[in-house]
Every structure is written in C-alpha cells, then in structure tokens.
Write an enzyme that holds these catalytic residues in place. Structure first.
Site, PDB file in Angstrom:
ATOM      1  N   GLU A  99       0.802  -1.229   0.000  1.00  0.00           N
ATOM      2  CA  GLU A  99       0.000   0.000   0.000  1.00  0.00           C
ATOM      3  C   GLU A  99       0.830   1.272   0.000  1.00  0.00           C
ATOM      4  O   GLU A  99       0.433   2.268  -0.591  1.00  0.00           O
ATOM      5  CB  GLU A  99      -0.917   0.017   1.230  1.00  0.00           C
ATOM      6  CG  GLU A  99      -2.122  -0.862   1.062  1.00  0.00           C
ATOM      7  CD  GLU A  99      -2.589  -1.461   2.369  1.00  0.00           C
ATOM      8  OE1 GLU A  99      -3.756  -1.288   2.706  1.00  0.00           O
ATOM      9  OE2 GLU A  99      -1.772  -2.098   3.048  1.00  0.00           O
ATOM     10  N   ASP A 115      -2.384  -4.696   3.721  1.00  0.00           N
ATOM     11  CA  ASP A 115      -2.481  -4.929   5.168  1.00  0.00           C
ATOM     12  C   ASP A 115      -3.369  -6.131   5.505  1.00  0.00           C
ATOM     13  O   ASP A 115      -4.329  -6.421   4.782  1.00  0.00           O
ATOM     14  CB  ASP A 115      -3.029  -3.680   5.873  1.00  0.00           C
ATOM     15  CG  ASP A 115      -1.978  -2.587   6.005  1.00  0.00           C
ATOM     16  OD1 ASP A 115      -0.789  -2.883   5.810  1.00  0.00           O
ATOM     17  OD2 ASP A 115      -2.354  -1.440   6.292  1.00  0.00           O
ATOM     18  N   ASP A 150      -6.031  -7.095   7.056  1.00  0.00           N
ATOM     19  CA  ASP A 150      -7.345  -6.871   7.658  1.00  0.00           C
ATOM     20  C   ASP A 150      -8.382  -6.717   6.547  1.00  0.00           C
ATOM     21  O   ASP A 150      -8.063  -6.857   5.368  1.00  0.00           O
ATOM     22  CB  ASP A 150      -7.333  -5.645   8.592  1.00  0.00           C
ATOM     23  CG  ASP A 150      -6.828  -4.378   7.897  1.00  0.00           C
ATOM     24  OD1 ASP A 150      -6.803  -4.340   6.650  1.00  0.00           O
ATOM     25  OD2 ASP A 150      -6.476  -3.413   8.605  1.00  0.00           O
ATOM     26  N   GLU A 185      -9.897  -4.124   5.298  1.00  0.00           N
ATOM     27  CA  GLU A 185      -9.605  -3.039   4.351  1.00  0.00           C
ATOM     28  C   GLU A 185      -8.507  -3.460   3.392  1.00  0.00           C
ATOM     29  O   GLU A 185      -8.587  -3.234   2.178  1.00  0.00           O
ATOM     30  CB  GLU A 185      -9.178  -1.794   5.139  1.00  0.00           C
ATOM     31  CG  GLU A 185      -9.589  -0.477   4.521  1.00  0.00           C
ATOM     32  CD  GLU A 185     -11.085  -0.244   4.512  1.00  0.00           C
ATOM     33  OE1 GLU A 185     -11.556   0.397   3.551  1.00  0.00           O
ATOM     34  OE2 GLU A 185     -11.789  -0.707   5.426  1.00  0.00           O
ATOM     35  N   TYR A 210       1.701  -5.547  13.396  1.00  0.00           N
ATOM     36  CA  TYR A 210       0.596  -4.770  12.833  1.00  0.00           C
ATOM     37  C   TYR A 210      -0.189  -4.069  13.933  1.00  0.00           C
ATOM     38  O   TYR A 210      -0.517  -4.674  14.957  1.00  0.00           O
ATOM     39  CB  TYR A 210      -0.327  -5.683  12.026  1.00  0.00           C
ATOM     40  CG  TYR A 210      -1.312  -4.932  11.180  1.00  0.00           C
ATOM     41  CD1 TYR A 210      -0.899  -3.942  10.299  1.00  0.00           C
ATOM     42  CD2 TYR A 210      -2.683  -5.204  11.269  1.00  0.00           C
ATOM     43  CE1 TYR A 210      -1.806  -3.244   9.520  1.00  0.00           C
ATOM     44  CE2 TYR A 210      -3.598  -4.509  10.485  1.00  0.00           C
ATOM     45  CZ  TYR A 210      -3.152  -3.532   9.619  1.00  0.00           C
ATOM     46  OH  TYR A 210      -4.057  -2.846   8.843  1.00  0.00           O
ATOM     47  N   ARG A 270      -3.202  -2.553  13.968  1.00  0.00           N
ATOM     48  CA  ARG A 270      -4.678  -2.554  14.056  1.00  0.00           C
ATOM     49  C   ARG A 270      -5.117  -3.954  14.479  1.00  0.00           C
ATOM     50  O   ARG A 270      -5.225  -4.853  13.661  1.00  0.00           O
ATOM     51  CB  ARG A 270      -5.298  -2.146  12.713  1.00  0.00           C
ATOM     52  CG  ARG A 270      -5.001  -0.705  12.347  1.00  0.00           C
ATOM     53  CD  ARG A 270      -5.722  -0.244  11.101  1.00  0.00           C
ATOM     54  NE  ARG A 270      -5.327   1.116  10.772  1.00  0.00           N
ATOM     55  CZ  ARG A 270      -4.370   1.431   9.905  1.00  0.00           C
ATOM     56  NH1 ARG A 270      -3.722   0.472   9.258  1.00  0.00           N
ATOM     57  NH2 ARG A 270      -4.053   2.683   9.678  1.00  0.00           N
ATOM     58  N   HIS A 292      -4.698 -11.701  14.386  1.00  0.00           N
ATOM     59  CA  HIS A 292      -3.476 -10.931  14.607  1.00  0.00           C
ATOM     60  C   HIS A 292      -2.944 -11.184  16.010  1.00  0.00           C
ATOM     61  O   HIS A 292      -3.678 -11.610  16.891  1.00  0.00           O
ATOM     62  CB  HIS A 292      -3.738  -9.431  14.468  1.00  0.00           C
ATOM     63  CG  HIS A 292      -4.282  -9.036  13.146  1.00  0.00           C
ATOM     64  ND1 HIS A 292      -4.895  -7.824  12.930  1.00  0.00           N
ATOM     65  CD2 HIS A 292      -4.318  -9.680  11.963  1.00  0.00           C
ATOM     66  CE1 HIS A 292      -5.286  -7.751  11.673  1.00  0.00           C
ATOM     67  NE2 HIS A 292      -4.951  -8.866  11.072  1.00  0.00           N
TER      68      HIS A 292
END
Length: 687
Positions: free
Chosen positions: A9, A82, A84, A86, A297, A299, A343
């Site tokens: 990203e 990432d 997740d 999103e 990570y 989040r 995670h």
C-alpha cells in the site's frame, strides 16, 4: 528467473520489503485504495441487490496503468496489502484491475515487516478471502447508505453540509448523553473524618470507616460534629493485618489500549498515535541494520502473543533481570469475546531492539511510542510485583477508624513498566494489637459528589470498545470526523458537544433511533464479523438494515420542520484595525479567535488572548493562554519575545513551601493537584 511483482500500500512499506526480497522481486505501492464508490452520487444500485458501482479514485489512473505494465512484464503477482478487511478489499480491487484469476493464489499476508515474515509469506500465498472482502463491502455500503440518505434530510431541515454517519453519530450521542448527565447532576454533600493519632514518637493518620459493623454515611456538618463529640481521645488498636499482595502485569497492547495509554502517558491524540505506529510498523532505517519494521501490525483487538515472541521475551528477561523475574508459567492473555484473534497483540518485532539501542535512529515521538510498546510487552511476560500490605483498625467508643499502607517487596514487572495508577509506598510505623494511641487532632472535611467527567479521546475509545462500536481501524477516524464536522470540540483535553452536535443528535434520536442506538450499532458490528466468518450473506444484512431506514427517511422529510441554528457570537470592545467594527469571539478548529463581524467584506481575524490572572515567574508580566500549531494549549508570557517563559502546565501565583519555586496545576489520577516545578523537590498538594 523472471521477476515477480509485489504490490503493497505505501512507499515506506515498499522500501522496507524490497530490501528483504532482492533483485528477483519488484515492489510497488498502490498508495492505498485504487477504487471506491463515487463521491458525486450514491454509488449503490439498491434495486440490484445493493451492488456497488466502483470507480477509479481520481488521480490513480496513471498509477493503475503503471501497475498493469509491471504485472504484464512479471511472471507472478503477489498482493501484500495490510492483513485486515480493508487490506483484503484493496487486494481484491487490485486483482480485478490487473485481471488476476480469482482462483490464483496471489494474496500474501504478514503481521510484521521482518525478513522472516515476508519471505515465509511469499512461500505461502493464498486466495483472496471473499468473506473478508464482503464484510468490508457491507460496511462501506452501509456507511454510504446512512451518509448519503440521511445527510440530505439534515441539509434541508438544519443546515447545508451536515452529515450523519453510522458509527460517528453514535460516538456523538455518547458525548451528548454525558453532557446531559453533567447538566442534570445534583451534587450531594458528604463528610469525612480523619484522626491524627500519636503514641510517643509514632504518628499515624486514620479515617473513620464504620460504627461497629455498620458503615457510616455523614451527610452534613451537624452529623459530623455529633460523631466528633462521641469519639474519645483514646484509640485502641483493635486489629493489625499483615498480608502479601501480588499484582499481575497488564497484557500487551491492542489498538484501543495503545491509543488510551499513549494519550494518557504521551499526550498523543488517537490520530497521532496511529500515524506514528504506522511508521514503526512499515519500517525505519536502523543504524547497522537497514530498514526494518519495529512493531507488529498496529490494528488489532487481540492480546495473543506467538510462542516465538514469548520465548524471545523469556530469554531476554532471564539474561537481563534473572530467574526471579520470570513467571512460574508462561503468561497467556485471553482476548475478549468478539475480538478477531488472527493478529497478535502490538509488540516489538524483536525484543533485542531495546528502545535505547534504536533511539538514535528514531525521532522523539517515534522513540517515545516504541518505548511504550516495548516496555508494555516485556512487562507482560514478567513476574508479578509483590507488596507487603498492612491494614490497621482503631476503635474509639465503638467507632472504627482505618489506616493502611503498602511497601513494594519485589518489583517484578514494575522494573520495566508502570501505569499512572501504580501506588507509591506508604510506610506505617510498627504497631501491635492492643496498643493505645492518643488523639492529637480530628479533621472533619466537607465534600460534594462530582458529576461524571466529560470524555477524553482515551475514555471515548475505551467506551467505544466496551460497547462494541467500531473496530481497531475506526477509532481514530471516528474522533477526527466528529471534530472536523464541528459536532464536538476539544475543551482543554475533554470532548464537549457543540449546540449543532446536540441538535443533530436529538433529531437522529427522534427520527432515526437505530442510527444512534448503542446496542443496535454494536449488533451491526457483530453481523459484519459474522459476514467475515462466512456465516452471513452481506446482501441480506444490508437489506435488513436499509428497508426500515428508507421508511424513516420518508417520515422525517414529511414531518420535520426546519430547525434554525444560530452561531452564538460574543461581541468585544476590541476594534477591527481594518474597518473599525467591534470584533467578535468565534470558535474554530483550534479554539476561540477574534473575527470581524463584517465578513466576507472584511476578513480580518486574529488570535484571542486570554489572561489567567497569574504573573510570569520570570518577568512579572501577565500569563496568557496560547495554542501550538496543532491546537494544544500552553501558557506563555504576554511579554514575548522579550520574555520566553512557556509551560504546558498551568502556573499559579503560589510558591512551594519546601523550596520556594513556582507551583503548577496538574491532573493526577483524576485529581487536581499542585506540583513544584522542581522535579527533584517533588512537593505535591491537592488543589
């Protein structure tokens, strides 16, 4: 061997990863999302099962063409966004644009940007997880339906440019409800009685607790005076209890707890915390190592730690502190129900990279946040702290007074990490049961119950997490949005609703009750989680939400009258230098300022100087409230630049009784205290 293309990203992530993979891989950045719903229209085909109409994000056309060219030249494409929802959605959009077959194992996932993690991910590609993609699509479509269908009602009935949000509106409601509680709060009087007792050279303070076994509530001064009359001058030691108390370390950070602790300890906003954590995750150029991701990570709502990380921490603790500092069994922390356990918690990628070792490679904010994460993780794997505690009961004419103290016997995890709530040693003199103490002084004190505090960013994040509203990736954007929309303002460190925020919330409560209902919103989050697990169909969930919403919108448009919101302005006697009108006080992003009421003909504006009736300790001029570039309040001399006095804490006109230096106002454990400017002096008194 032909090159493989890896798409991430951000450029920072691309830079870090390319160093791990070598010349057989080309690493490119998508710069976040490449497709989204259009801004100019709803972008959701309601009649066709809520199908989204995705378009290329403005400015991303050239980048997409470049990625297509690179993909054609390469033998394999790996998408490493990432880990997740999103990130999965971005991967899906990229795969569609690049024409990658849906059965192709093109998705790679890692939770830390280290060489091992990245190379292992390359060896184990997987298919794009459509359950994750559908959960993200459902969230995006639900948010779009709320925003684009309810917002026009607000424009027509209140003011153009307003917006409603599926999660942001609930956050504003929490803040408005708290404000209502504060307004309606009726203080109740109560009294405490403290006795100062003496026996030879031993002095001890004890508080009234009960009469016999019955707890005492003192509601007024006459009750307090009657009790004082009843008490004898002789206090007999009724009971002495010596105990050992163990205190466990806290688990490693989740997104929510990191945001809360960084706010409390470092004074970072949630937005700033996430920005810096992103930098630490994506990679920092460390002297002697090159670019490497320093944390996992950021989040996550899991407190799980990998066995490898536990072993690494265990060896570090053993070698640094010794066997006594290791717990008898490895610590396993339980993730809350409903949290995603894919995670790990937020931890350093290598415990051997101590904060001091990497300090020279980090800026000050990066260092402070990394230090917080590193210390919390190491402490979470250490032995308990052990306290020797003593509690003493005194009896006088049937009244029981209590005193307690504790001394740290073994620091355990406290050698590494302390919270603001950690107690200080309170040493009591050696006392035995049956001893008699003489009353030296009796101190009755009047108090009033206090209303609940307004939310801070930290306590709002805590409330959102406890209610199950939002997810780790959304806490910071929620707070940013409600501040930008001027539904909420910062009042010092507290979040306070504006008149506009309260009007919009009341309207939503009346006509769109579900949108601002805490339980309903939490339940919707759970349904999104069920879509992610493959247990729910996303179209069914959206349909179940939208059909009743459509009816409520129709009702609101028919029944709701126009609501006028007038901006309250306070006129001053300060003349505008440009046109001579009296300037008015207005509120902006960073608080109040002076503006000319003749806007837009006259656009003159300037900072509002607020005095605090305290004299500068350096030159004797008046102290004024100022704001930093980020809007943070500090206190400075009105005689600047001749005098450069400045302080984050509010100075007072009081002097320290110990050393004579200035006392400053500070908040400690939800209490207002005065502290000496000289840290070595250490004087503190309740204000």
């Amino acid at each position: 061997m032909a090159q493989a293309l890896v798409i991430v990203e951000s450029p920072a992530k691309a830079k870090t990863i390319s160093k791990f993979l070598g010349k057989n891989f080309k690493v490119k950045a998508s710069m976040g999302h490449i497709r989204d719903l259009p801004k100019s229209q709803l972008g959701v085909d309601i009649e066709n099962n809520y199908q989204p109409k995705y378009i290329t994000i403005r400015g991303k056309g050239e980048l997409i063409e470049e990625l297509k060219k690179e993909a054609k030249k390469c033998s394999k494409v790996y998408i490493a966004t990432d880990p997740d929802r999103e990130g999965e959605a971005i991967s899906w959009h990229l795969a569609n644009i690049l024409g990658i077959d849906q059965d192709e194992k093109c998705r790679i996932e890692f939770h830390e940007i280290t060489k091992n993690a990245v190379t292992n991910a390359i060896k184990n590609p997987r298919n794009i997880n459509m359950n994750l993609v559908n959960a993200q699509q459902a969230r995006r479509i639900l948010d779009r339906l709320v925003g684009y269908e309810i917002s026009p009602v607000l424009w027509k009935k209140i003011k153009w440019g307003l917006s409603a949000g599926r999660v942001q509106s609930v956050a504003v409601r929490l803040i408005c409800d708290r404000e209502k509680e504060i307004r309606e709060f009726i203080p109740e009087e109560y009294w405490t009685i403290t006795a100062i007792l003496k026996n030879d050279n031993r002095v001890i303070e004890a508080k009234l607790a009960s009469k016999g076994e019955e707890k005492i509530k003192i509601s007024n001064e006459s009750q307090a005076e009657q009790i004082i009359k009843d008490i004898n001058d002789i206090f007999r030691v009724k009971e002495v209890k010596n105990q050992e108390r163990r205190k466990n370390p806290l688990p490693p950070f989740t997104t929510s707890t990191l945001q809360q602790e960084a706010y409390k300890k470092l004074n970072f906003t949630t937005k700033k915390t996430m920005q810096i954590a992103q930098q630490l995750y994506e990679g920092i150029d460390i002297k002697g190592e090159g670019t490497v991701g320093l944390i996992t990570y950021m989040r996550t709502d899991s407190v799980r730690i990998s066995d490898e990380a536990k072993d690494m921490a265990k060896n570090f603790i053993l070698n640094t502190f010794g066997q006594n500092y290791l717990p008898q069994v490895n610590r396993n922390y339980k993730t809350k129900g409903g949290a995603q356990d894919a995670h790990e918690a937020i931890r350093p990628t290598s415990v051997l990279r101590t904060p001091e070792k990497v300090k020279d490679s980090l800026n000050n904010d990066q260092y402070r946040l990394y230090k917080l994460i590193w210390e919390r993780f190491v402490a979470s794997q250490m032995a308990d702290a052990i306290f020797d505690t003593i509690s003493i009961e005194f009896e006088s004419n049937g009244y029981i007074f209590k005193s307690s103290g504790s001394v740290l016997k073994f620091p355990g995890y406290l050698s590494v990490y302390k919270t603001d709530e950690e107690e200080q040693d309170k040493i009591l003199p050696d006392i035995e049961e049956g001893e008699v103490f003489q009353l030296d002084k009796i101190e009755p004190k009047q108090h009033f119950t206090q209303p609940p505090s307004r939310y801070t960013e930290a306590t709002l994040v805590k409330a959102l997490e406890e209610y199950g509203i939002g997810r780790p990736s959304t806490y910071a954007p929620i707070i940013s949005t409600i501040l930008e929309r001027k539904y909420v303002i910062r009042d010092k460190k507290y979040l306070k609703p504006t008149e506009l925020g309260e009007i919009v919330t009341e309207l939503l409560k009346e006509y769109f009750a579900d949108i601002v209902d805490v339980d309903f919103t939490a339940e919707m989050e759970s349904k999104l989680d069920e879509i992610e697990r493959g247990n729910q169909n996303w179209i069914d969930i959206v349909d179940e939400f939208y059909k009743p919403l459509k009816e409520k919108i129709k009702l609101a448009e028919e029944k709701l009258d126009k609501i006028k919101v007038e901006e309250k302005v306070e006129e001053t006697n300060i003349k505008c230098e440009k046109c001579g009108r009296n300037m008015v006080v207005k509120s902006g992003k960073f608080g109040k300022f002076l503006a000319c009421p003749g806007y837009p003909e006259c656009k003159n504006a300037k900072p509002l100087i607020e005095e605090i009736n305290v004299l500068c300790p350096l030159c004797g001029s008046k102290i004024v409230i100022k704001r930093s570039k980020t809007g943070k309040i500090f206190y400075g001399c009105s005689n600047y630049p001749e005098c450069n006095f400045a302080s984050w804490n509010k100075p007072t006109n009081k002097k320290c009784p110990k050393c004579g230096k200035i006392l400053y106002e500070k908040k400690q454990k939800d209490k207002n205290v005065l502290v000496c400017e000289d840290k070595e002096c250490g004087y503190i008194e309740e204000s």
